[in-house]
Design an enzyme around this catalytic site. Structure first.
Site, mmCIF file in Angstrom:
data_model
loop_
_atom_site.group_PDB
_atom_site.id
_atom_site.type_symbol
_atom_site.label_atom_id
_atom_site.label_comp_id
_atom_site.label_asym_id
_atom_site.label_seq_id
_atom_site.Cartn_x
_atom_site.Cartn_y
_atom_site.Cartn_z
ATOM 1 N N LYS A 75 -10.530 52.797 -37.997
ATOM 2 C CA LYS A 75 -9.358 51.926 -38.173
ATOM 3 C C LYS A 75 -8.969 51.826 -39.653
ATOM 4 O O LYS A 75 -7.800 51.947 -40.028
ATOM 5 C CB LYS A 75 -9.674 50.538 -37.589
ATOM 6 C CG LYS A 75 -8.609 49.497 -37.833
ATOM 7 C CD LYS A 75 -7.304 49.824 -37.128
ATOM 8 C CE LYS A 75 -6.203 48.891 -37.581
ATOM 9 N NZ LYS A 75 -4.903 49.229 -37.030
ATOM 10 N N CYS A 121 -1.336 43.945 -42.067
ATOM 11 C CA CYS A 121 -2.512 44.818 -41.996
ATOM 12 C C CYS A 121 -2.759 45.715 -43.208
ATOM 13 O O CYS A 121 -3.873 45.727 -43.730
ATOM 14 C CB CYS A 121 -2.420 45.690 -40.749
ATOM 15 S SG CYS A 121 -2.596 44.716 -39.253
#
Ligand SMILES: NC(=O)c1ccc[n+]([C@@H]2O[C@H](COP(=O)([O-])OP(=O)(O)OC[C@H]3O[C@@H](n4cnc5c(N)ncnc54)[C@H](O)[C@@H]3O)[C@@H](O)[C@H]2O)c1
Length: 436
Positions: A205, A261
């Site tokens: 990720k 993010c």
């Protein structure tokens, strides 16, 4: 099988609604009672295409339930997704206290055979901390899985339902089998499920977000040089992106990346590397370039209109960090707005979805309108921050008739320079070769 999802933000709500949509019984929980009572009556507090109707239909069919009783959720669910926020600590590292709080709760309530799945973005090694936390209060056998989420806000439902791949870090054949079964209606090609160990899934990720952010800072740096050398960044970007080894996505120059993010995850990655005495400079530079990029639109306003903006009105089109969302977290527009307010400029702003969010942040310090043309009256410059379609297809005759000075400062490269200049505008774009 009952699926539990803890955390009903962008990721948890989309996960819960989409799994209900493919026929699972889903129980979504959150510690935010107000959010849960709104969800129970079919209201959602975020704008995400397709999500509202999906939530309402699955609520009506009984496949989707919302609860503030997390103990009950843990007791009833066979597979429990953790999708709570992992904000940034002051030093840039990821704060996993919400995740561990949920792990503590699971430890107190877990019974034999449950599968615990982390969807939140967490530093490498967090799965082991979750295991230790659960084991402190439970002897029950359980299974862990790391299933990082790659959805993009603005197309979250589509992305969840059409993933390029699903990453599953697993600790047992059982958790792999359960998650493969769960994703089977979504990922029809089993080659698109990548099974790996827990730390590799957690790392994937961060590596993916770092790559995407790097591409944006890379193309923005190339664009800066193009402006100096009179090269056309649009052509350069296409020339680079059509190389199959490179690909075209995330190579659009502009006002920099925002959202909850990228910056948070890159800073966490820098932190993880520094902790291991590794050199994180490639990633810290990506962030520095992006922070400088976010300031360019404001700098252009000042360069053009002067530092003292008293008595001058600036209009802003676009507040959210990207189109099709109302999310303003880390949006480049915030940098422009805060800097302009500091220089006593008067500001007026429009956004198709984010005005409510902007009002919460700026109150009456900005004039807002639901009409994108209304805010242009007497404006000395129009700054375009977000590539919403309504700006792409704007009527520039109306724009010109309203503005005091026809200056357009475009952070997303939406307009054809020659055409706009022919209409009598002075045009500056972060995505074009020259500055006016
Ligand atoms: N937003 C995205 O586009 C995106 C994409 C991929 C991954 N992620 C990651 O997914 C995670 C969630 O992100 P988000 O954007 O959905 O966050 P969010 O802030 O929108 O939602 C988080 C939710 O978790 C709830 N929560 C926090 N602590 C809790 C607790 N202890 N118990 C119960 N509920 C709790 C909050 O009330 C909130 O509703 C983060 O780790 C994020 O980095 C986000």
């Amino acid at each position: 099988m009952v699926i539990g999802v803890i955390g009903t933000g962008y990721v948890g709500l989309v996960t819960g609604a989409c799994l209900a949509e493919v026929g699972e019984k889903v129980l979504c929980g959150d510690r935010d009672d107000l959010k849960i009572s709104q969800l129970q009556s079919g209201e959602i507090s975020i704008h995400e295409p397709g999500l509202l109707s999906m939530v309402q239909e699955n609520l009506d069919s009984g496949d989707l339930e919302f609860t503030a009783d997390l103990v009950d959720l843990v007791q009833r669910a066979d597979i429990i997704f953790i999708a709570v926020g992992t904000p940034q600590n002051r030093n840039g590292s990821a704060n996993i206290s919400n995740v561990l709080e949920v792990a503590g709760l699971i430890g107190r309530e877990v019974s034999e055979g449950k599968v615990i799945v982390t969807k939140s973005t967490v530093p490498v090694g967090t799965s082991e901390k979750i295991r230790e936390t659960i084991e402190k209060s439970s002897d029950a056998e359980f299974h862990l899985c790391s299933n990082p989420e790659f959805l993009r806000e603005g197309s979250a439902v589509y992305d969840f339902m059409n993933p390029d791949r699903v990453i599953l870090g697993v600790d047992s054949d059982y958790s792999e089998a359960c998650l493969r079964h769960l994703y089977a209606p979504i990922v029809k090609n089993t080659d698109h499920i990548l099974i790996m160990d827990l730390p590799s899934a957690e790392m994937t990720k961060y590596a993916a977000n770092a790559m995407l952010a790097t591409r944006i800072s890379f193309i923005n740096s190339i664009a800066a040089l193009c402006r100096k050398k009179n090269a056309d960044i649009e052509m350069v970007s296409r020339g680079v992106g059509t190389d199959n080894r490179i690909g075209e996505s995330y190579l659009n120059p502009g006002a920099g990346y925002g959202g909850s993010c990228f910056s948070k995850d890159i800073r966490a990655l820098v932190n993880m590397m520094a902790d291991e005495d590794l050199d994180p400079s490639i990633f810290s530079t990506v962030e520095e370039v992006n922070e400088r990029q976010k300031a360019l639109l404001y700098q252009k306003v000042v360069e053009r209109l002067g530092k003292n903006l008293t008595g001058k009105k600036i209009a802003i089109w676009g507040l959210s960090f990207k189109p099709d969302t109302d999310d303003m977290r880390a949006a480049p527009s915030l940098v422009t707005i805060e800097a302009l307010l500091e220089h006593a400029g008067s500001l007026a702003a429009h956004d198709p979805k984010a005005i409510q969010e902007a009002r919460k942040r700026f109150g009456t310090r900005i004039e807002f309108s639901e009409n994108q043309y209304e805010i242009l009256s007497d404006a000395s410059a129009l700054v375009v921050h977000t590539e919403w379609d309504c700006y792409r297809h704007a009527d520039f005759e109306i724009v010109k008739s309203r503005m005091k000075e026809p200056i357009v400062i475009d952070g997303r490269g939406l307009y054809d320079r020659d055409w706009l200049c022919k209409q009598g505008f002075e045009y500056y774009s972060l995505a074009s070769s020259s500055t006016n």
